[in-house]
Design a protein around this motif. Sequence first.
Motif, PDB file in Angstrom:
ATOM      1  N   ASN A  57       0.819  -1.214   0.000  1.00  0.00           N
ATOM      2  CA  ASN A  57       0.000   0.000   0.000  1.00  0.00           C
ATOM      3  C   ASN A  57       0.856   1.270   0.000  1.00  0.00           C
ATOM      4  O   ASN A  57       1.947   1.301   0.569  1.00  0.00           O
ATOM      5  CB  ASN A  57      -0.933   0.019   1.210  1.00  0.00           C
ATOM      6  N   PRO A  58       0.364   2.313  -0.627  1.00  0.00           N
ATOM      7  CA  PRO A  58       1.038   3.619  -0.550  1.00  0.00           C
ATOM      8  C   PRO A  58       0.919   4.173   0.867  1.00  0.00           C
ATOM      9  O   PRO A  58      -0.154   4.136   1.466  1.00  0.00           O
ATOM     10  CB  PRO A  58       0.281   4.473  -1.567  1.00  0.00           C
ATOM     11  N   TRP A  61      -2.227   6.271   2.960  1.00  0.00           N
ATOM     12  CA  TRP A  61      -3.568   6.065   2.420  1.00  0.00           C
ATOM     13  C   TRP A  61      -4.379   5.177   3.352  1.00  0.00           C
ATOM     14  O   TRP A  61      -3.887   4.164   3.863  1.00  0.00           O
ATOM     15  CB  TRP A  61      -3.506   5.401   1.050  1.00  0.00           C
ATOM     16  N   SER A  70      -2.968   2.312  -7.512  1.00  0.00           N
ATOM     17  CA  SER A  70      -2.233   3.076  -6.496  1.00  0.00           C
ATOM     18  C   SER A  70      -1.237   2.221  -5.731  1.00  0.00           C
ATOM     19  O   SER A  70      -0.344   2.760  -5.057  1.00  0.00           O
ATOM     20  CB  SER A  70      -3.207   3.727  -5.506  1.00  0.00           C
ATOM     21  N   VAL A  72       1.999   0.134  -4.781  1.00  0.00           N
ATOM     22  CA  VAL A  72       3.380   0.436  -5.136  1.00  0.00           C
ATOM     23  C   VAL A  72       4.177  -0.866  -5.243  1.00  0.00           C
ATOM     24  O   VAL A  72       4.077  -1.740  -4.373  1.00  0.00           O
ATOM     25  CB  VAL A  72       4.025   1.366  -4.098  1.00  0.00           C
ATOM     26  N   ALA A  85       5.790   4.984 -10.452  1.00  0.00           N
ATOM     27  CA  ALA A  85       5.138   5.194  -9.165  1.00  0.00           C
ATOM     28  C   ALA A  85       5.289   6.634  -8.695  1.00  0.00           C
ATOM     29  O   ALA A  85       6.357   7.223  -8.789  1.00  0.00           O
ATOM     30  CB  ALA A  85       5.717   4.250  -8.132  1.00  0.00           C
ATOM     31  N   ASN A  87       3.562   7.368  -5.607  1.00  0.00           N
ATOM     32  CA  ASN A  87       3.292   7.242  -4.184  1.00  0.00           C
ATOM     33  C   ASN A  87       4.515   6.706  -3.459  1.00  0.00           C
ATOM     34  O   ASN A  87       5.377   6.065  -4.053  1.00  0.00           O
ATOM     35  CB  ASN A  87       2.112   6.288  -3.956  1.00  0.00           C
ATOM     36  N   ARG A  88       4.591   6.961  -2.172  1.00  0.00           N
ATOM     37  CA  ARG A  88       5.719   6.473  -1.391  1.00  0.00           C
ATOM     38  C   ARG A  88       5.266   5.322  -0.492  1.00  0.00           C
ATOM     39  O   ARG A  88       4.065   5.112  -0.284  1.00  0.00           O
ATOM     40  CB  ARG A  88       6.318   7.595  -0.544  1.00  0.00           C
ATOM     41  N   VAL A  89       6.213   4.587   0.025  1.00  0.00           N
ATOM     42  CA  VAL A  89       5.912   3.476   0.923  1.00  0.00           C
ATOM     43  C   VAL A  89       6.676   3.662   2.222  1.00  0.00           C
ATOM     44  O   VAL A  89       7.591   4.482   2.307  1.00  0.00           O
ATOM     45  CB  VAL A  89       6.287   2.116   0.294  1.00  0.00           C
TER      46      VAL A  89
END
Length: 252
Positions: A57-58, A61, A70, A72, A85, A87-89
């Motif tokens: 998951n990002p 969120w 969305s 990652v 990508a 979004n960050r993790v």
Amino acid sequence: MANAATDHPSRMTQEEWEVRKDLAAAYRLVSLYGWDDLVFTHLSARVPGPEHHFLINPYGWLFDEITASSLVKVDEDGQIVDPGATNRVNPAGFTIHSAVHMAREEAGAVLHLHAADGVAVSAHPDGLLPLSQTAMLCIPHICFHEYEGVALNLDERERLVADLGDHDIMLLRNHGTLTVGKNVGEAFTYMYFLMKACQIQVRTLAMGPGHTPSQQALDTTAQQAQSLGAGHKLAWPALIRKLERMGSDYAT
């Protein structure tokens, strides 16, 4: 934007897109059942192919916001490998997941929750008790891992994997629950049964010590429990239909 039913973004294969949709559906279902913990905890899935790449998951969120596109893609160290990508993790959040995925080649999906009933049972000295048929079906699959603090220490991975062995359900003491499946549907089915068993235990013990079935009944159910994971073949498609009837946009 990909068509939710058939198409997929050009940067990925159809096989990856199908896994993405299943994992996004699992996030939505965890939220639907009230097992989420704001933006914390993670569900992950292996990307089909020879690379050790995974979906997660990002960071930041809520589970009911997550969609297939969305998610990652990361490597075994939790580092983003998808150039598209945005979004960050949270690399620390992948500590537990990377350990399981790398140790168990067949681990297509790993789910980890902090849901209250699961944490409560993980803190019980005897763990999950045979107080319901659901619990008795889960118990043969269960193992335990002692709490060592927030899972930031990579050294913990070796101990967690050793405790997991070939089990598919783990109670992380004073922490939460974890399930492993060949695919997302199987891992989710294990988690559903585990969480239902934990909920029943918490309610039962609130009334008193509870009734324990005979040893013969326990032994019989333990044999029947070997097919527990197979339940996903019917349950998972039904859960996907449930999301679609609700108009969920998980597959976008």
